[in-house]
Design a protein around this motif. Structure first.
Motif, PDB file in Angstrom:
ATOM      1  N   VAL A 186       0.831  -1.206   0.000  1.00 47.74           N
ATOM      2  CA  VAL A 186       0.000   0.000   0.000  1.00 47.74           C
ATOM      3  C   VAL A 186       0.868   1.259   0.000  1.00 47.74           C
ATOM      4  CG1 VAL A 186      -1.971  -1.107   1.082  1.00 47.74           C
ATOM      5  CG2 VAL A 186      -0.244  -0.068   2.522  1.00 47.74           C
ATOM      6  N   SER A 187       2.027   1.217   0.645  1.00 50.13           N
ATOM      7  CA  SER A 187       2.929   2.366   0.593  1.00 50.13           C
ATOM      8  C   SER A 187       3.412   2.592  -0.830  1.00 50.13           C
ATOM      9  CB  SER A 187       4.133   2.148   1.527  1.00 50.13           C
ATOM     10  OG  SER A 187       3.720   2.057   2.870  1.00 50.13           O
ATOM     11  N   PHE A 188       3.680   1.499  -1.532  1.00 47.91           N
ATOM     12  CA  PHE A 188       4.097   1.603  -2.928  1.00 47.91           C
ATOM     13  C   PHE A 188       2.976   2.171  -3.795  1.00 47.91           C
ATOM     14  CE2 PHE A 188       4.704  -0.371  -7.168  1.00 47.91           C
ATOM     15  CZ  PHE A 188       5.882   0.271  -7.502  1.00 47.91           C
ATOM     16  N   LEU A 189       1.732   1.756  -3.514  1.00 46.89           N
ATOM     17  CA  LEU A 189       0.594   2.299  -4.255  1.00 46.89           C
ATOM     18  C   LEU A 189       0.508   3.810  -4.097  1.00 46.89           C
ATOM     19  CD1 LEU A 189      -2.499  -0.059  -3.797  1.00 46.89           C
ATOM     20  CD2 LEU A 189      -1.251   0.468  -5.891  1.00 46.89           C
ATOM     21  N   ILE A 207      -5.230   0.861 -12.257  1.00 45.08           N
ATOM     22  CA  ILE A 207      -4.212  -0.146 -11.952  1.00 45.08           C
ATOM     23  C   ILE A 207      -4.036  -0.320 -10.447  1.00 45.08           C
ATOM     24  CG2 ILE A 207      -2.235   1.428 -11.923  1.00 45.08           C
ATOM     25  CD1 ILE A 207      -0.628  -0.699 -13.383  1.00 45.08           C
ATOM     26  N   ASN A 208      -4.457   0.701  -9.670  1.00 45.07           N
ATOM     27  CA  ASN A 208      -4.351   0.616  -8.208  1.00 45.07           C
ATOM     28  C   ASN A 208      -5.299  -0.424  -7.619  1.00 45.07           C
ATOM     29  OD1 ASN A 208      -2.564   2.794  -8.180  1.00 45.07           O
ATOM     30  ND2 ASN A 208      -4.210   4.291  -7.990  1.00 45.07           N
ATOM     31  N   ILE A 209      -6.418  -0.678  -8.300  1.00 50.34           N
ATOM     32  CA  ILE A 209      -7.504  -1.427  -7.670  1.00 50.34           C
ATOM     33  C   ILE A 209      -7.158  -2.895  -7.412  1.00 50.34           C
ATOM     34  CG2 ILE A 209      -9.902  -2.170  -7.954  1.00 50.34           C
ATOM     35  CD1 ILE A 209     -10.362   0.544  -9.390  1.00 50.34           C
ATOM     36  N   PRO A 210      -6.669  -3.671  -8.395  1.00 54.85           N
ATOM     37  CA  PRO A 210      -6.351  -5.076  -8.079  1.00 54.85           C
ATOM     38  C   PRO A 210      -5.259  -5.221  -7.022  1.00 54.85           C
ATOM     39  CG  PRO A 210      -5.591  -4.497 -10.296  1.00 54.85           C
ATOM     40  CD  PRO A 210      -6.466  -3.385  -9.831  1.00 54.85           C
ATOM     41  N   VAL A 211      -4.221  -4.395  -7.128  1.00 55.92           N
ATOM     42  CA  VAL A 211      -3.146  -4.459  -6.122  1.00 55.92           C
ATOM     43  C   VAL A 211      -3.677  -4.047  -4.755  1.00 55.92           C
ATOM     44  CG1 VAL A 211      -0.849  -3.618  -5.501  1.00 55.92           C
ATOM     45  CG2 VAL A 211      -1.433  -3.965  -7.902  1.00 55.92           C
TER      46      VAL A 211
END
Length: 497
Positions: free
Chosen positions: A18-21, A168-172
């Motif tokens: 989540v930090s990477f997101l 692209i954020n959603i699946p991760v």
């Protein structure tokens, strides 16, 4: 709270994701900015796609930090992650700029909560000795996002459509949410259940006005608004002092500012913000103009900087977790970064590009030696009740330093370049491509102008890091404990006497 090694690894993996997101969302959008604004018919206001995100992520830090102390970091983390994912979905469906900016503000708010609560959760479930290693792992999200983000954004823009920059954020994020709900324990709030609503509102408004004043002061058309914001910020700060003196649970507890270790770490956080972020923001322009390179090649210098920062941060976190001793790394790190920026100021015009790459890599190594370490140190000096507040304050000081440093460097560079350019060239419309289309002799003149303008800028930033050396020397020569702190007492509602 003691967790098994396996659960800690799953927890760190979720927090890293989540930090990477949050970090990636800022860098990936920058590449697609012109395409997004063009499709929405708002090129003249496209900067607000980034500004709205950054302002929300900055001004809400103290509020979210205090909220985490009151209700527990797990709740704030989960709500922030859900908000971030919903906002990402909304960004992709934006029919106009107003919708997109509003969604970006929500994204920024969620990103701030993710970053802050990730650091706070680590502090609540690990010993002070373990924290540097885990903080370094989670902190690796930022330099990796700087390198990966523009590439990912470019690929999405070229081969797909810009909404996927956000989707692209959603699946991760959904995978990270499942991991987080599994691995993050139910961490209770602190012993101060009251929340300082008046202080939060005044602090947020004052900080917002201050950041806008600093950002707008360099623009002649926005300078009157900047002056109004500066006055509002000054009045807000005075009002905040009065409110916080009477508050039962102030948004920024005064006791954290009476601790020497915390004050030193705040000073070092300011050095990182003002010293590193401002130079990373402008060094691609410097390389393109002074070395007459393409935009792609100019990105190699900041990449070298953040890679040096990544390696150094991970190594330092591992070493401090083994020994518990930390004072050496901020002292040597600030000294190395100061020496690197001083060397940048002395580099003659026309040296091969590998020279500034190597020097800026050294600046990154120096900064990485303490940039994530100070969070572990500042948390070890704070009480369990104040972990969220002190972590938020450390992040806030860094963000404000970055905003002020970037604005100052941008103003100095803009004014100095405009004054020194050869006649016939307009600084307001000057681009690297336009310079490359001019005769060779004129290109050399422009390159020399940028070299001479940036030399004192590098020198000034070297002085910022030199001040950091003095600040770091004030750190107590202590060791981080290998014992878990005592558990928090049951929350009580403290009434005034």
């Amino acid at each position: 709270m003691t967790l098994s090694p396996t659960r800690v690894r799953v927890l760190v993996a979720a927090l890293l994701a989540v930090s990477f997101l949050g970090a990636l969302d800022h860098t990936v959008v920058s590449t697609s900015l012109a395409t997004i604004a063009g499709d929405l018919g708002a090129l003249e206001h496209m900067s607000w796609i980034m500004v709205g995100y950054t302002l929300a992520a900055t001004v809400m830090l103290p509020v979210l930090g205090k909220l985490g102390d009151v209700v527990g970091p797990r709740r704030v983390f989960v709500v922030s992650l859900v908000m971030f994912l919903v906002a990402s979905l909304a960004c992709g469906f934006a029919p106009d700029l107003g919708w997109l900016i509003a969604a970006r503000v929500l994204q920024g708010l969620g990103s701030a909560g993710l970053q802050l609560m990730s650091q706070t959760i680590v502090a609540r479930v690990t010993t002070p000795r373990q924290r540097p290693r885990y903080m370094a792992v989670i902190g690796a999200a930022f330099p990796v996002a700087i390198v990966v983000g523009p590439v990912v954004g470019g690929l999405i823009t070229d081969y797909s459509s810009w909404p996927w920059v956000f989707w692209i954020n959603i699946p991760v994020g959904l995978v990270a949410l499942v991991l987080a709900l599994t691995a993050i324990p139910r961490l209770p709030g602190g012993a101060h259940p009251r929340f300082d609503v008046p202080g939060s509102l005044v602090f947020t408004g004052s900080l917002l006005a201050l950041i806008l004043a600093v950002t707008w002061m360099g623009d002649e058309t926005l300078r009157p608004a900047a002056i109004v914001c500066a006055v509002a910020a000054a009045l807000g700060i005075l009002a905040l002092v009065v409110i916080e003196r009477r508050a039962l649970a102030p948004i920024l507890p005064p006791r954290i500012l009476r601790n020497r270790t915390i004050l030193v770490c705040l000073g070092l956080s300011l050095v990182v913000g003002a010293g590193l972020f401002s130079v990373v923001a402008y060094i691609p322009t410097y390389v393109q103009m002074a070395y007459r390179t393409s935009a792609t090649v100019s990105g190699l210098v900041p990449v070298a900087t953040v890679l040096g920062m990544l390696v150094s941060s991970l190594l330092t976190g591992w070493l401090v977790s083994r020994s518990g001793r930390y004072r050496l790394y901020p002292v040597t790190g600030t000294a190395l970064a100061a020496a690197g920026l001083f060397t940048m100021a002395l580099l003659p015009a026309g040296v091969p590009l590998w020279a500034p790459m190597a020097v800026m890599a050294a600046v990154g190594i120096g900064t990485g030696a303490f940039t994530n370490l100070i969070f572990a140190v500042v948390q070890s000096a704070a009480s369990r009740d104040d972990l969220g507040a002190v972590t938020a304050t450390t992040n806030l000081v860094r963000q404000v330093g970055a905003a002020v440093g970037t604005a100052v460097v941008g103003g100095v560079v803009g004014f100095s370049v405009a004054a020194a350019l050869p006649s016939g060239l307009d600084a307001a419309t000057l681009t690297p491509a336009a310079v490359r289309s001019t005769p060779e002799a004129l290109q050399a003149q422009v390159g020399l102008v940028y070299h001479d303008v940036f030399a004192p800028v590098f020198l000034g930033l070297a002085l910022v890091y030199a001040c950091g050396v003095v600040i770091a020397l004030l750190l107590p020569a202590e060791r981080l404990s290998d014992e878990m702190p005592a558990p928090l007492p049951e929350p009580v509602d403290r009434q005034p006497a």
